[in-house]
Design a protein around this motif. Sequence first.
Motif, PDB file in Angstrom:
ATOM      1  N   PHE A 209       0.760  -1.547  -0.103  1.00 32.98           N
ATOM      2  CA  PHE A 209       0.419  -0.109  -0.123  1.00 32.98           C
ATOM      3  C   PHE A 209       1.026   1.831  -0.239  1.00 32.98           C
ATOM      4  O   PHE A 209       2.318   1.787   0.114  1.00 32.98           O
ATOM      5  CB  PHE A 209      -0.855   0.521   1.460  1.00 32.98           C
ATOM      6  N   PRO A 210       0.675   2.153  -0.765  1.00 28.57           N
ATOM      7  CA  PRO A 210      -0.438   2.215  -1.904  1.00 28.57           C
ATOM      8  C   PRO A 210      -0.086   1.764  -3.370  1.00 28.57           C
ATOM      9  O   PRO A 210       1.153   1.942  -3.880  1.00 28.57           O
ATOM     10  CB  PRO A 210      -1.008   3.496  -2.088  1.00 28.57           C
ATOM     11  N   ASP A 211      -0.965   0.459  -3.708  1.00 26.97           N
ATOM     12  CA  ASP A 211      -0.586   0.127  -4.932  1.00 26.97           C
ATOM     13  C   ASP A 211      -1.390   0.934  -6.042  1.00 26.97           C
ATOM     14  O   ASP A 211      -2.593   0.180  -5.916  1.00 26.97           O
ATOM     15  CB  ASP A 211      -0.474  -1.282  -4.625  1.00 26.97           C
ATOM     16  N   PRO A 212      -0.657   1.490  -6.866  1.00 27.37           N
ATOM     17  CA  PRO A 212      -0.630   2.068  -7.845  1.00 27.37           C
ATOM     18  C   PRO A 212      -2.353   1.160  -9.156  1.00 27.37           C
ATOM     19  O   PRO A 212      -2.718   1.927  -9.464  1.00 27.37           O
ATOM     20  CB  PRO A 212      -0.587   3.108  -9.307  1.00 27.37           C
ATOM     21  N   SER A 213      -1.767   0.467  -8.926  1.00 32.36           N
ATOM     22  CA  SER A 213      -2.647  -0.725  -9.766  1.00 32.36           C
ATOM     23  C   SER A 213      -3.861  -0.859  -9.337  1.00 32.36           C
ATOM     24  O   SER A 213      -4.945  -1.659  -9.782  1.00 32.36           O
ATOM     25  CB  SER A 213      -2.088  -2.007 -10.074  1.00 32.36           C
ATOM     26  N   GLN A 214      -3.748  -1.092  -7.648  1.00 35.23           N
ATOM     27  CA  GLN A 214      -5.316  -1.323  -6.819  1.00 35.23           C
ATOM     28  C   GLN A 214      -5.894  -0.078  -7.115  1.00 35.23           C
ATOM     29  O   GLN A 214      -7.835   0.120  -6.700  1.00 35.23           O
ATOM     30  CB  GLN A 214      -5.068  -1.490  -6.014  1.00 35.23           C
ATOM     31  N   PHE A 215      -5.491   1.435  -8.251  1.00 32.06           N
ATOM     32  CA  PHE A 215      -6.884   2.455  -7.889  1.00 32.06           C
ATOM     33  C   PHE A 215      -6.574   2.772  -8.850  1.00 32.06           C
ATOM     34  O   PHE A 215      -6.002   3.990  -9.774  1.00 32.06           O
ATOM     35  CB  PHE A 215      -5.827   3.845  -6.534  1.00 32.06           C
ATOM     36  N   SER A 216      -6.219   2.580 -10.415  1.00 31.88           N
ATOM     37  CA  SER A 216      -6.396   3.400 -11.467  1.00 31.88           C
ATOM     38  C   SER A 216      -7.629   3.205 -12.375  1.00 31.88           C
ATOM     39  O   SER A 216      -8.604   2.224 -12.060  1.00 31.88           O
ATOM     40  CB  SER A 216      -5.359   2.084 -12.083  1.00 31.88           C
ATOM     41  N   TYR A 217      -7.557   4.625 -12.881  1.00 34.44           N
ATOM     42  CA  TYR A 217      -8.181   5.174 -13.680  1.00 34.44           C
ATOM     43  C   TYR A 217      -7.729   4.979 -15.476  1.00 34.44           C
ATOM     44  O   TYR A 217      -6.596   5.544 -14.771  1.00 34.44           O
ATOM     45  CB  TYR A 217      -9.060   6.213 -13.240  1.00 34.44           C
ATOM     46  N   SER A 218      -8.473   5.010 -16.761  1.00 27.87           N
ATOM     47  CA  SER A 218      -7.970   4.853 -16.862  1.00 27.87           C
ATOM     48  C   SER A 218      -8.942   6.110 -18.240  1.00 27.87           C
ATOM     49  O   SER A 218     -10.436   6.114 -17.989  1.00 27.87           O
ATOM     50  CB  SER A 218      -7.803   3.940 -18.943  1.00 27.87           C
ATOM     51  N   GLU A 219      -9.246   7.073 -19.386  1.00 27.19           N
ATOM     52  CA  GLU A 219     -10.099   8.297 -19.881  1.00 27.19           C
ATOM     53  C   GLU A 219     -10.898   7.172 -21.394  1.00 27.19           C
ATOM     54  O   GLU A 219     -10.326   5.572 -21.423  1.00 27.19           O
ATOM     55  CB  GLU A 219      -9.041   9.126 -20.745  1.00 27.19           C
ATOM     56  N   ALA A 220     -11.462   6.748 -20.811  1.00 28.93           N
ATOM     57  CA  ALA A 220     -12.586   6.198 -22.158  1.00 28.93           C
ATOM     58  C   ALA A 220     -12.384   6.474 -23.043  1.00 28.93           C
ATOM     59  O   ALA A 220     -13.108   7.650 -23.845  1.00 28.93           O
ATOM     60  CB  ALA A 220     -13.616   6.715 -21.918  1.00 28.93           C
ATOM     61  N   ASP A 221     -11.747   5.655 -24.202  1.00 29.95           N
ATOM     62  CA  ASP A 221     -11.367   5.973 -25.393  1.00 29.95           C
ATOM     63  C   ASP A 221     -12.429   5.953 -26.579  1.00 29.95           C
ATOM     64  O   ASP A 221     -13.142   4.735 -26.174  1.00 29.95           O
ATOM     65  CB  ASP A 221      -9.412   5.804 -25.841  1.00 29.95           C
ATOM     66  N   GLY A 222     -12.664   6.730 -27.218  1.00 31.89           N
ATOM     67  CA  GLY A 222     -13.259   6.779 -28.152  1.00 31.89           C
ATOM     68  C   GLY A 222     -15.200   6.561 -27.910  1.00 31.89           C
ATOM     69  O   GLY A 222     -15.336   6.119 -29.215  1.00 31.89           O
ATOM     70  N   TYR A 223     -15.752   6.448 -27.439  1.00 28.93           N
ATOM     71  CA  TYR A 223     -16.618   6.908 -27.300  1.00 28.93           C
ATOM     72  C   TYR A 223     -16.991   8.584 -27.689  1.00 28.93           C
ATOM     73  O   TYR A 223     -17.137   9.031 -28.014  1.00 28.93           O
ATOM     74  CB  TYR A 223     -17.483   6.824 -25.355  1.00 28.93           C
ATOM     75  N   THR A 224     -19.441   8.295 -27.612  1.00 33.89           N
ATOM     76  CA  THR A 224     -19.697   9.667 -27.681  1.00 33.89           C
ATOM     77  C   THR A 224     -20.578   9.559 -26.570  1.00 33.89           C
ATOM     78  O   THR A 224     -21.567   8.265 -26.165  1.00 33.89           O
ATOM     79  CB  THR A 224     -20.934   9.012 -29.017  1.00 33.89           C
ATOM     80  N   LEU A 225     -21.038  10.572 -26.708  1.00 32.10           N
ATOM     81  CA  LEU A 225     -21.593  10.935 -25.261  1.00 32.10           C
ATOM     82  C   LEU A 225     -22.786  12.217 -26.218  1.00 32.10           C
ATOM     83  O   LEU A 225     -22.980  13.086 -26.480  1.00 32.10           O
ATOM     84  CB  LEU A 225     -20.972  11.864 -24.679  1.00 32.10           C
ATOM     85  N   LEU A 226     -23.879  11.483 -26.528  1.00 28.68           N
ATOM     86  CA  LEU A 226     -24.315  11.587 -26.575  1.00 28.68           C
ATOM     87  C   LEU A 226     -25.524  12.419 -25.835  1.00 28.68           C
ATOM     88  O   LEU A 226     -26.345  12.837 -24.656  1.00 28.68           O
ATOM     89  CB  LEU A 226     -26.791  10.678 -27.071  1.00 28.68           C
ATOM     90  N   LEU A 227     -26.275  14.166 -25.991  1.00 33.81           N
ATOM     91  CA  LEU A 227     -26.079  15.121 -25.865  1.00 33.81           C
ATOM     92  C   LEU A 227     -28.298  15.379 -25.929  1.00 33.81           C
ATOM     93  O   LEU A 227     -27.690  16.095 -26.784  1.00 33.81           O
ATOM     94  CB  LEU A 227     -25.654  16.542 -25.530  1.00 33.81           C
ATOM     95  N   ASP A 228     -28.836  15.292 -24.647  1.00 35.73           N
ATOM     96  CA  ASP A 228     -29.853  16.580 -24.881  1.00 35.73           C
ATOM     97  C   ASP A 228     -30.326  17.275 -23.676  1.00 35.73           C
ATOM     98  O   ASP A 228     -30.823  17.159 -22.256  1.00 35.73           O
ATOM     99  CB  ASP A 228     -31.134  15.098 -25.416  1.00 35.73           C
ATOM    100  N   PRO A 229     -30.179  18.705 -23.769  1.00 35.55           N
ATOM    101  CA  PRO A 229     -30.509  19.262 -22.743  1.00 35.55           C
ATOM    102  C   PRO A 229     -31.645  20.067 -22.864  1.00 35.55           C
ATOM    103  O   PRO A 229     -32.288  20.214 -23.855  1.00 35.55           O
ATOM    104  CB  PRO A 229     -29.479  20.810 -22.831  1.00 35.55           C
ATOM    105  N   ARG A 230     -32.387  20.131 -21.220  1.00 34.05           N
ATOM    106  CA  ARG A 230     -33.738  20.192 -21.323  1.00 34.05           C
ATOM    107  C   ARG A 230     -33.984  21.272 -19.737  1.00 34.05           C
ATOM    108  O   ARG A 230     -33.307  21.236 -19.120  1.00 34.05           O
ATOM    109  CB  ARG A 230     -34.844  19.382 -21.431  1.00 34.05           C
ATOM    110  N   MET A 231     -35.105  22.124 -19.734  1.00 31.21           N
ATOM    111  CA  MET A 231     -35.301  22.753 -18.823  1.00 31.21           C
ATOM    112  C   MET A 231     -36.553  22.163 -17.917  1.00 31.21           C
ATOM    113  O   MET A 231     -37.507  22.218 -18.353  1.00 31.21           O
ATOM    114  CB  MET A 231     -35.537  24.194 -19.019  1.00 31.21           C
ATOM    115  N   PRO A 232     -36.457  21.135 -16.644  1.00 28.62           N
ATOM    116  CA  PRO A 232     -37.077  20.205 -16.152  1.00 28.62           C
ATOM    117  C   PRO A 232     -37.914  20.638 -15.109  1.00 28.62           C
ATOM    118  O   PRO A 232     -39.298  20.713 -15.369  1.00 28.62           O
ATOM    119  CB  PRO A 232     -36.433  19.034 -15.258  1.00 28.62           C
ATOM    120  N   GLU A 233     -37.863  22.210 -15.181  1.00 30.39           N
ATOM    121  CA  GLU A 233     -38.855  22.958 -14.056  1.00 30.39           C
ATOM    122  C   GLU A 233     -40.457  22.861 -15.111  1.00 30.39           C
ATOM    123  O   GLU A 233     -41.056  22.768 -15.569  1.00 30.39           O
ATOM    124  CB  GLU A 233     -38.558  23.817 -14.075  1.00 30.39           C
TER     125      GLU A 233
END
Length: 307
Positions: A209-233
Amino acid sequence: MNQNIFFIIAILFAVTSCTVDKTDYEAEISTEVTEHFEFTEVLSIDKGEFEIRIEALNGTFYKGYNDIRLKIINTQTNAIINASEVTFLPIMTTTTGNTVSCPHSYNLEYRSENSYYSGYAVFVSESNSSSHWELYLSFTVNNQKHTVTQHVSVAEQANKNLGMTMFTGHDNEQYIIALIAPQKPKIAENELVAGIYKYNQAQNESETFPDPSQFSYSEADGYTLLLDPRMPEPSMGNHSSLHNQDLTQQSDGLYYGVVNYTMTGNWTLNFMLQDQNAQLVKGTAVSTDFTPGIEGEKSELYIDILF
């Protein structure tokens, strides 16, 4: 790592109407939305012949996305040291002893033009009575490795345009989406910037401890985030806007799109995340029906904002 800690309960923002006669949004914007452009020192760590200085916007670590700059100073000459293998590992520990990290740059990148090491951290929770954050740093000078552990404070993100969300996708992977820009949107088409990260499940437990391999994150590569903005009131009928653009990844690893805000107030950014094969990871389509008097429907994947 205790997987349950991944699901940090988000702070619910007070729901207010975007009608002018109910809420003075100009006053709310002027007091709650502050843009930060200057990097100032968050903390300084004394390590004998070396001093480690860490800077962030507004001199504060916030819950959510943080750009980080690190400098190593020779305390005898006050000269900036060009070290090697500079690493940065944030770890949160709860009162029960569970440990969790967050998306971060483990190997910091040296920026020779400004003589600092650059990286980021997406803190998933602010510091509080039940959890605390520590930084585990290391660097090598003249073939000698130096390590530093330092307690740090993470503040609540007061800017409601810089939210984040954590979730498990249909692929059983754990993801984090963090908004980065705009800090202060305009009634216009705004460039929307976000980071999307995936937790790298450790294959084996470690006795170190601390072992970096136990706490590893990566960027999500090549994804698409579809967007739909709205006013929910209810008064807004969950209406959307024209000329929005889905978020796609650019060369810096971040995701860029366009969100068109037609007025100030409460907005919900409804998302659908698709992987490299256009397979749905998380999110649901939102009805296009205009629903005055009824609180707007939201995707199962969304982030609320206010400006």
